[in-house]
Enzyme design. Structure first.
Site, PDB file in Angstrom:
ATOM      1  N   ASP A  37     -24.461  30.327  34.143  1.00  0.00           N
ATOM      2  CA  ASP A  37     -24.700  29.730  32.829  1.00  0.00           C
ATOM      3  C   ASP A  37     -24.553  28.219  32.964  1.00  0.00           C
ATOM      4  OD1 ASP A  37     -24.749  28.805  30.240  1.00  0.00           O
ATOM      5  OD2 ASP A  37     -23.417  30.334  29.425  1.00  0.00           O
ATOM      6  N   HIS A  38     -25.663  27.532  33.167  1.00  0.00           N
ATOM      7  CA  HIS A  38     -25.672  26.086  33.366  1.00  0.00           C
ATOM      8  C   HIS A  38     -26.494  25.407  32.271  1.00  0.00           C
ATOM      9  CE1 HIS A  38     -24.172  25.159  37.584  1.00  0.00           C
ATOM     10  NE2 HIS A  38     -24.010  26.456  37.477  1.00  0.00           N
ATOM     11  N   THR A 103     -12.676  27.588  32.844  1.00  0.00           N
ATOM     12  CA  THR A 103     -12.383  26.350  32.122  1.00  0.00           C
ATOM     13  C   THR A 103     -13.549  25.369  32.143  1.00  0.00           C
ATOM     14  OG1 THR A 103     -11.333  25.377  34.081  1.00  0.00           O
ATOM     15  CG2 THR A 103      -9.913  26.576  32.550  1.00  0.00           C
ATOM     16  N   GLU A 105     -17.075  23.138  33.872  1.00  0.00           N
ATOM     17  CA  GLU A 105     -17.365  22.034  34.790  1.00  0.00           C
ATOM     18  C   GLU A 105     -17.918  20.870  33.986  1.00  0.00           C
ATOM     19  OE1 GLU A 105     -20.107  24.383  36.887  1.00  0.00           O
ATOM     20  OE2 GLU A 105     -18.713  24.938  38.483  1.00  0.00           O
ATOM     21  N   LYS A 189     -16.843  33.944  47.801  1.00  0.00           N
ATOM     22  CA  LYS A 189     -16.487  34.198  49.201  1.00  0.00           C
ATOM     23  C   LYS A 189     -15.746  33.002  49.779  1.00  0.00           C
ATOM     24  CE  LYS A 189     -16.747  36.227  53.292  1.00  0.00           C
ATOM     25  NZ  LYS A 189     -15.932  35.253  54.040  1.00  0.00           N
TER      26      LYS A 189
END
Length: 326
Positions: A37-38, A103, A105, A189
């Site tokens: 979700d950008h 939280t 970016e 990962k």
């Protein structure tokens, strides 16, 4: 029980192509899907950033897969809106959505023009959002005044069962914190030892018995040679170390070759003995930045301040194990 899923990276690929890929993923046998979700891509070169919540409705209709989605409520998204969006999807597609809360970016959240809070403030804000969303899923009318504000909100359309709220973490302290409130853990990962420490911290602080989701990046191509072309990190190092000394297989490597022995207990190559140096290609400067009104004016003042007030300061770097972190 282990499930294998496919990831929709909206910051890299257009929504229409991702929708077709989701259908193909189901056809070839993947068990689930996950969505980023950008608001913005990581770089202009990627050039995409579709709206995840519009896409999820189409993907859930076009496939029978369950989906997870990453979300950061509290700044770009109001928690009541995310609760409504998630509840609506789960009412239409029962038990097929989970929401991974983090939280956020700054690269996505800055668009509101609000100040970007320090990590402790973002964590407190996220916990407020979690409590608000769960109360809304329970059918309650919610009013709240804190780091987020809610005025008499209520969800009128509710699913039979609310979506699980999963906690996103990449560090041991955050995994421990997530264990106290989340319905599960999602991470990426990393070296096996670090992942084990994260899992132990999560499970020891309330996460025992809860699901864990791991995102792994892979490079696929019709042949192994094509898939390895341009491979970085340990994959690229191992491929070159084990290749024939034909004079054509070359390695362009940065600091990762030097840091790998400190990050991994076992390596399938000798980072010194398995390679013959050719030459230096470029120097890359490492720059330390702070906000404009930060009281230290140079590196010596910065070091002195860290020594005297280090427990009050926060530091950010790109990734786990790069030169900036070490």
């Amino acid at each position: 029980m282990t499930s294998l899923g496919w990831h929709a990276s909206h910051e890299q690929i257009s929504p229409s192509r991702l929708l077709a890929a989701a259908q193909l993923a189901e056809e070839v046998g993947f068990d689930a899907g996950m969505s980023s979700d950008h608001f913005s891509p990581w770089s202009s070169r990627q050039g995409e950033s579709g709206f995840a919540w519009s896409w999820l409705g189409a993907a859930l209709q076009a496939t029978g897969l369950p989906f997870g989605v990453v979300n950061a409520p509290g700044q770009r998204y109001h928690p009541a809106i995310i609760a409504q969006a998630a509840a609506t999807l789960v009412e239409m597609f029962p038990d097929r959505l989970w929401v991974a809360l983090g939280t956020g970016e700054a690269s996505n959240e800055h668009i509101t023009g609000q100040r970007w809070p320090a990590k402790p403030d973002r964590e407190r804000r996220l916990l407020e959002c979690v409590d608000i969303m769960r109360a809304l899923f329970a059918g309650e009318e919610v009013s709240h005044r804190g780091l987020v504000t809610v005025d008499r909100a209520r969800l009128w359309t509710l699913p039979q069962r609310p979506p699980p709220l999963i906690g996103a973490a990449v560090s041991v302290p955050t995994a421990r914190w997530v264990g106290g409130w989340a319905d599960g853990l999602v991470t990426i990962k990393q070296p096996r030892a670090h992942l084990q420490h994260m899992l132990d911290a999560f499970r020891d602080n309330g996460g025992a018995g809860k699901p864990v989701y791991l995102q792994v990046h892979v490079s696929w191509a019709p042949t192994e040679e094509e898939a390895l072309a341009g491979a970085g990190g340990n994959i690229g190092l191992e491929a070159v170390a084990k290749s024939a000394p034909d004079g054509y297989t070359l390695l362009l490597m940065h600091v990762g070759q030097a840091t790998a022995p400190s990050l991994y207990a076992k390596l399938p190559f000798d980072p010194v003995g398995d390679f013959a140096p050719i030459g230096l290609v470029t120097d890359v400067p490492m720059i330390l930045v702070a906000r404009p009104n930060f009281p230290a004016k140079d590196l010596s003042e910065m070091i002195a301040r860290i020594r005297s007030e280090g427990d009050k300061m926060t530091f950010g770097n790109v990734g786990l194990g790069p030169a900036s972190q070490l």
